[in-house]
Motif scaffolding. Structure first.
Motif, PDB file in Angstrom:
ATOM      1  N   PRO A 149       0.804  -1.222   0.000  1.00  0.00           N
ATOM      2  CA  PRO A 149       0.000   0.000   0.000  1.00  0.00           C
ATOM      3  C   PRO A 149       0.836   1.271   0.000  1.00  0.00           C
ATOM      4  CG  PRO A 149      -0.288  -1.243   2.052  1.00  0.00           C
ATOM      5  CD  PRO A 149       0.485  -2.100   1.129  1.00  0.00           C
ATOM      6  N   ALA A 150       2.060   1.208   0.514  1.00  0.00           N
ATOM      7  CA  ALA A 150       2.867   2.421   0.598  1.00  0.00           C
ATOM      8  C   ALA A 150       3.416   2.844  -0.761  1.00  0.00           C
ATOM      9  CB  ALA A 150       4.022   2.220   1.578  1.00  0.00           C
TER      10      ALA A 150
ATOM     11  N   ARG B  87      -4.748   1.269  -2.131  1.00  0.00           N
ATOM     12  CA  ARG B  87      -4.123   1.118  -0.807  1.00  0.00           C
ATOM     13  C   ARG B  87      -4.902   0.170   0.079  1.00  0.00           C
ATOM     14  NH1 ARG B  87      -1.520   6.728   0.868  1.00  0.00           N
ATOM     15  NH2 ARG B  87      -1.061   5.819   2.884  1.00  0.00           N
ATOM     16  N   ARG B  90      -4.568  -3.339  -1.024  1.00  0.00           N
ATOM     17  CA  ARG B  90      -3.219  -3.863  -0.822  1.00  0.00           C
ATOM     18  C   ARG B  90      -2.915  -4.185   0.634  1.00  0.00           C
ATOM     19  NH1 ARG B  90       0.268  -0.075  -4.958  1.00  0.00           N
ATOM     20  NH2 ARG B  90      -0.117  -1.306  -6.814  1.00  0.00           N
ATOM     21  N   ARG B  91      -3.577  -3.477   1.559  1.00  0.00           N
ATOM     22  CA  ARG B  91      -3.329  -3.779   2.974  1.00  0.00           C
ATOM     23  C   ARG B  91      -3.745  -5.194   3.316  1.00  0.00           C
ATOM     24  NH1 ARG B  91      -5.650   1.583   4.809  1.00  0.00           N
ATOM     25  NH2 ARG B  91      -3.896   2.971   4.428  1.00  0.00           N
ATOM     26  N   GLU B 113      10.470  -6.355   8.924  1.00  0.00           N
ATOM     27  CA  GLU B 113       9.992  -5.092   9.518  1.00  0.00           C
ATOM     28  C   GLU B 113       9.745  -4.041   8.449  1.00  0.00           C
ATOM     29  OE1 GLU B 113      12.838  -3.701  12.352  1.00  0.00           O
ATOM     30  OE2 GLU B 113      11.919  -4.806  14.003  1.00  0.00           O
ATOM     31  N   TYR B 114      10.699  -3.947   7.515  1.00  0.00           N
ATOM     32  CA  TYR B 114      10.577  -2.965   6.443  1.00  0.00           C
ATOM     33  C   TYR B 114       9.321  -3.238   5.632  1.00  0.00           C
ATOM     34  CZ  TYR B 114      12.008  -0.178   2.370  1.00  0.00           C
ATOM     35  OH  TYR B 114      12.070   0.734   1.349  1.00  0.00           O
ATOM     36  N   MET B 115       9.076  -4.517   5.322  1.00  0.00           N
ATOM     37  CA  MET B 115       7.892  -4.866   4.554  1.00  0.00           C
ATOM     38  C   MET B 115       6.618  -4.583   5.358  1.00  0.00           C
ATOM     39  SD  MET B 115       8.891  -5.622   1.628  1.00  0.00           S
ATOM     40  CE  MET B 115       7.279  -6.077   1.005  1.00  0.00           C
ATOM     41  N   TRP B 117       6.268  -2.281   7.514  1.00  0.00           N
ATOM     42  CA  TRP B 117       6.092  -0.831   7.490  1.00  0.00           C
ATOM     43  C   TRP B 117       5.496  -0.386   6.155  1.00  0.00           C
ATOM     44  CZ3 TRP B 117       8.858   2.862   4.515  1.00  0.00           C
ATOM     45  CH2 TRP B 117       8.575   4.193   4.856  1.00  0.00           C
ATOM     46  N   LEU B 118       5.995  -0.996   5.054  1.00  0.00           N
ATOM     47  CA  LEU B 118       5.456  -0.649   3.734  1.00  0.00           C
ATOM     48  C   LEU B 118       3.997  -1.066   3.620  1.00  0.00           C
ATOM     49  CD1 LEU B 118       8.325  -1.644   1.289  1.00  0.00           C
ATOM     50  CD2 LEU B 118       7.568   0.633   1.886  1.00  0.00           C
ATOM     51  N   LYS B 119       3.615  -2.097   4.362  1.00  0.00           N
ATOM     52  CA  LYS B 119       2.224  -2.545   4.320  1.00  0.00           C
ATOM     53  C   LYS B 119       1.349  -1.718   5.255  1.00  0.00           C
ATOM     54  CE  LYS B 119       3.454  -7.165   2.896  1.00  0.00           C
ATOM     55  NZ  LYS B 119       3.033  -8.551   2.928  1.00  0.00           N
ATOM     56  N   GLU B 120       1.927  -0.638   5.771  1.00  0.00           N
ATOM     57  CA  GLU B 120       1.193   0.338   6.582  1.00  0.00           C
ATOM     58  C   GLU B 120       0.532  -0.294   7.790  1.00  0.00           C
ATOM     59  OE1 GLU B 120      -1.283   2.396   3.755  1.00  0.00           O
ATOM     60  OE2 GLU B 120       0.400   3.666   3.177  1.00  0.00           O
TER      61      GLU B 120
END
Lengths: 267, 267
Positions: A149-150, B87, B90-91, B113-115, B117-120
């Motif tokens: 989503p980001a 968005r 995709r979440r 963790e990065y992923m 975070w990208l997945k909000e």
């Protein structure tokens, strides 16, 4: 939820009474999840031997925790910020920008007859890194990232900002070193970056960067090196035009935010 | 154990987690998915098909990474074409691409963790979710190791961990068992059975026996079209018609493909 279970029930529950049917047990448990007051009553209503056992466990646990190693503290905030704003794959492109500027500076000191090479190169200096920031080829994890989503204009802007945070100080330094007006090195660079993103919404960021850089080199940089004359565009009077272009292009890019949801193959 | 919130047990507002009607998706210039009708609900769906059948392209379209060239695609009740907010869709998606790239210097934990975070995901929920995802794929002992130092199978498992970190309602795994040893494959089957209880899992694979034992539903595609959708038992029943293979499912697979190719040749 509004009625609290009566005291006898709570005491029975705390003692693990076997004569409570399941429906009653569940309703007590559901109530306890949301009612701190009743949880306290359960804690207080437990039989003496249970309380003693809990005390013993608490004491031995605190002894263990005291004697054990202290929890490792990890300095994460900085590394997390670095990961998010600056992807490692951009480093080579940023060093390219730096190399370009150093060469321009050297050229300028070596050949003072030419118009300011730093000024001429500044508008397009960060474009390779901007193109690489939103590209299928240069981001190994593009497929993972494109599905999150980001992914979108915000991410592209964040990465572009990362590029600019490195490129702008470099440009300012190079401009100072060359004795050129700093505003004239920075504002055209911002205008070109904004234009790349705006045009990138239509034809892909990589093509936009290549096209704009190519056009600049062919139409402005090469002729002015040949004629040894600084073009009108890079004289102090043109600064207002550059500011206008920057604002217009940034506005245009914002209206096309939806185009960046997917990382298309043209990027 | 973790507490289940009311939102998680609320009924969904859609009939199918994944619903494609006449879906067409391009891979380069080639129309790799050509008029595919597919409806997937909760459960584990095995996506089978020969090389070049359009499995990976279909997966990419379902993960909203590439834009469909035509038809309708509805994910979790939302149209996944342009003019919609991708968005939100995709979440709810987890995706493991076939060739999944990653940043080699990241540790497994940093990567997941990065992923996340990208997945909000909510910031407070990330550390627990990351630990749980890493535990579920059996990488807890390697959580601090850099991605580049891991074996192929471990990298694959880290990929699965990032896919499941946001508890997706639609989980798309493209060739997840490549590089896993037999024991890990058994664990993986256990994991997807577990995940398939309350989410829609689509696993693309070449291993017919994986599908036979771990999937509740088989989707067989060839040249971008749906050939068969049904239970593994129904697929095995087609094996009685003859067909190459060592197990009933394999025979059913090859019999169905042969029949489909014959039908296409007649057209």
């Amino acid at each position: 939820m509004t009625t609290h279970p009566d005291a006898a029930l709570i005491v029975g529950y705390a003692a693990g009474a076997t004569d409570l049917d399941e429906a009653t047990l569940w309703s007590v448990e559901v109530h306890l999840e949301t009612c701190a007051e009743c949880r306290a009553r359960v804690a207080g209503g437990a039989p003496a031997d249970t309380l003693a056992l809990l005390d013993r466990v608490a004491t031995s646990l605190s002894v263990e925790i005291e004697s054990g190693p202290s929890p490792a503290r990890r300095a994460r905030t900085w590394s997390a910020a670095r990961r998010r704003w600056m992807v490692w794959s951009l480093l080579p492109w940023l060093s390219m920008t730096a190399g370009l500027l150093v060469t321009a500076l050297l050229l300028e000191t070596a050949m003072p007859a030419l118009p300011s090479v730093v000024l001429l190169i500044a508008p397009v200096a960060p474009l390779p890194a901007v193109a690489a920031a939103w590209s299928r080829r240069h981001d190994p994890a593009w497929e993972l990232i494109a599905g999150t989503p980001a992914a979108g204009l915000t991410m592209l802007l964040r990465r572009t900002l990362g590029v600019l945070l490195v490129a702008v100080p470099l440009l300012a330094l190079a401009g100072l070193g060359a004795g050129a007006p700093v505003a004239l090195t920075l504002v055209p660079c911002l205008a070109f970056t904004a234009a790349t993103i705006a045009l990138g919404a239509v034809i892909g960021v990589r093509r936009a960067a290549a096209g704009l850089a190519g056009a600049w080199v062919l139409a402005v940089l090469t002729p002015s090196l040949i004629t040894e004359d600084l073009p009108v565009l890079l004289r102090p009077d043109s600064l207002g035009v550059w500011v206008l272009v920057t604002v217009a292009m940034a506005g245009l890019a914002l209206t096309r935010a939806d185009s960046f949801r997917r990382l298309s193959s043209t990027n | 154990m973790r507490a289940v919130s009311a939102a998680e047990t609320a009924p969904t507002g859609y009939a199918w987690a994944v619903h494609a009607e006449e879906l067409r998706v391009r891979a380069g210039r080639h129309l790799a998915v050509d008029g595919l009708d597919l409806a997937l609900g909760t459960g584990v769906h095995g996506l089978l098909g020969p090389n070049g059948a359009g499995k990976t392209t279909l997966m990419r379209a379902l993960a909203t990474v590439v834009k469909p060239a035509g038809g309708r695609l509805t994910l979790l009740g939302h149209a996944a074409d342009e003019h919609t907010d991708l968005r939100r869709v995709r979440r709810g998606i987890g995706y493991l691409p076939q060739q999944f790239g990653f940043y080699p210097r990241f540790t497994v934990r940093e990567f997941v963790e990065y992923m996340a975070w990208l997945k909000e995901m909510p910031k407070a929920a990330i550390p627990d979710a990351v630990q749980r995802a890493i535990d579920r794929v059996g990488l807890a002992a390697k959580a601090g190791a850099r991605m580049k130092t891991l074996s192929g199978g471990m990298q694959r498992r880290a990929g699965i961990a990032q896919a499941i970190v946001n508890d997706p309602s639609v989980l798309l795994l493209d060739e997840p068992t490549v590089g896993l040893d037999p024991e890990q494959r058994l664990e993986f089957r256990e994991l997807i059975r577990d995940l398939g209880v309350d989410s829609c899992v689509l696993v693309s694979t070449h291993l017919v026996e994986d599908v036979a034992v771990a999937c509740t539903d088989v989707v067989l595609i060839n040249e971008g079209r749906l050939v068969f959708q049904g239970t593994p038992d129904t697929l095995a029943a087609y094996g009685h018609e003859g067909g190459a293979g060592d197990s009933p499912t394999e025979r059913g697979y090859s019999a169905l493909l042969r029949r489909h190719r014959a039908q296409e040749a007649v057209r």
